[in-house]
Design an enzyme around this catalytic site. Structure first.
Site, short mmCIF file in Angstrom:
data_model
loop_
_atom_site.label_atom_id
_atom_site.label_comp_id
_atom_site.label_asym_id
_atom_site.label_seq_id
_atom_site.Cartn_x
_atom_site.Cartn_y
_atom_site.Cartn_z
N ARG A 1 0.81 -1.21 0.00
CA ARG A 1 0.00 0.00 0.00
C ARG A 1 0.84 1.27 0.00
O ARG A 1 0.53 2.24 -0.70
CB ARG A 1 -0.95 -0.02 1.21
CG ARG A 1 -1.88 1.17 1.32
CD ARG A 1 -2.53 1.58 0.01
NE ARG A 1 -3.14 0.49 -0.72
CZ ARG A 1 -3.43 0.53 -2.00
NH1 ARG A 1 -3.14 1.62 -2.72
NH2 ARG A 1 -3.99 -0.50 -2.61
N LYS B 1 2.02 24.81 -4.56
CA LYS B 1 0.78 24.23 -4.01
C LYS B 1 0.89 22.70 -4.02
O LYS B 1 0.22 22.01 -4.79
CB LYS B 1 -0.43 24.72 -4.80
CG LYS B 1 -0.64 26.22 -4.68
CD LYS B 1 -1.77 26.70 -5.56
CE LYS B 1 -1.93 28.22 -5.46
NZ LYS B 1 -2.97 28.74 -6.36
N LYS C 1 4.34 38.92 -4.37
CA LYS C 1 2.91 38.70 -4.58
C LYS C 1 2.11 39.95 -4.16
O LYS C 1 2.68 40.93 -3.67
CB LYS C 1 2.45 37.48 -3.80
CG LYS C 1 3.21 36.20 -4.16
CD LYS C 1 2.71 35.58 -5.44
CE LYS C 1 1.41 34.85 -5.21
NZ LYS C 1 0.91 34.17 -6.43
N GLU D 1 4.20 39.79 -9.20
CA GLU D 1 2.83 39.55 -9.64
C GLU D 1 2.11 40.87 -9.85
O GLU D 1 2.19 41.76 -9.00
CB GLU D 1 2.09 38.72 -8.59
CG GLU D 1 0.62 38.48 -8.90
CD GLU D 1 -0.09 37.80 -7.74
OE1 GLU D 1 -0.18 36.57 -7.75
OE2 GLU D 1 -0.54 38.53 -6.81
N ASP E 1 -1.62 37.96 -13.26
CA ASP E 1 -2.58 37.22 -12.46
C ASP E 1 -4.01 37.46 -12.91
O ASP E 1 -4.51 38.58 -12.86
CB ASP E 1 -2.43 37.61 -10.99
CG ASP E 1 -3.30 36.78 -10.07
OD1 ASP E 1 -3.33 35.55 -10.23
OD2 ASP E 1 -3.97 37.37 -9.20
#
Length: 281
Positions: free
Chosen positions: A102, A137, A169, A199, A220
């Protein structure tokens, strides 16, 4: 050919996963049903079409429980597999093979899913000049593996961590007081090997950013028309990265605007596990 990750980087993840699964007493089902010295031969087989990634996880899971086990790769990482295709063959202590099953399949299926989704995005932008890249992410603890899987799928890795490059950002801009000021400070801080990306969420911010010479500008959630305008405004002065609103339906049109890079968080946070099974032979 995809250069595999060093076992040194993968083994700690395998050890942690095995410890979680084996618990306090090990595989009591195998202990109850199978002789201690029994041997078992198995194949790892694809149940659906996909791109393979993560065979070292299956190999290392088995090796951790039976160092003498044999593991033969048949369909390597980075290769495509049709339903029914054999990915690897293994032979070893039966209890070890089943106890490791597994853990090996969980990671092999997860990474092959990432590679398969990446392959789909890469195929959709072929001929446009745009590159598909991942993001941060990722699943905590699995970033190196998931980014390796992106490479197996034909994609390119964005930065691995916060220390790879400067990426300004929207919240950095808010805290700093403006796009231009943020890029100016970043340029003053960065060493000669550190790239600066910023960004922007509109064409006005793009013009402000370009005056301060960032290496990369992330556009963005721009509309297709604004992406085309941004490409014309930049005139090659910075690499342009499209981000936001990217999916399998929209990615081709985004690529055709002329942007250089398209970042896709879904590659690692939304990929479906590829169905792979282990069968005794």
């Amino acid at each position: 050919m995809i250069t595999p990750l060093p076992d040194l980087l993968v083994r700690p993840i395998i050890d942690m996963a095995l410890a979680e699964d084996l618990g306090r007493a090990g595989d009591i089902t195998a202990q109850a049903c199978i002789d201690a010295d029994a041997r078992l031969s198995v194949v790892y087989a694809a149940r659906q079409d996909g791109r393979v990634a993560g065979l070292s996880c299956a190999r290392l899971a088995l090796a951790a429980l039976d160092p003498t086990a044999a593991f033969e790769v048949v369909t390597p990482d980075g290769a495509d597999a049709a339903p029914g295709a054999i990915l690897a063959r293994a032979q070893g202590n039966a209890r070890a093979v089943l106890a490791a099953e597994r853990t090996g399949l969980n990671l092999l299926g997860k990474l092959s899913g990432v590679a398969t989704l990446t392959r789909a995005y890469v195929r959709l932008v072929q001929g446009t000049g745009a590159t598909i890249v991942d993001t941060r992410k990722t699943t905590p603890g699995l970033r190196a593996l998931e980014k390796y899987a992106v490479r197996c799928g034909g994609g390119i890795n964005h930065r691995f961590g916060l220390d790879d490059a400067i990426l300004i950002k929207d919240n950095h801009v808010a805290a700093c007081g403006g796009v231009g000021e943020a890029v100016r400070r970043a340029r003053a801080f960065a060493g000669h090997l550190v790239k600066v990306e910023v960004e922007v969420d509109g064409l006005d911010q793009l013009e402000d950013a370009l005056r301060h010479r960032p290496d990369v500008v992330m556009l963005d959630n721009f509309s297709l028309d604004d992406l085309k305008t941004a490409v014309a405004l930049a005139k090659g002065r910075a690499v342009l990265e499209a981000s936001g609103g990217v999916n399998l339906t929209t990615v081709r049109a985004i690529a055709e605007t002329g942007v250089d890079v398209i970042s896709v968080g879904a590659l690692t946070h939304s990929a479906l596990v590829l169905d792979i099974g282990l069968d005794a032979v």
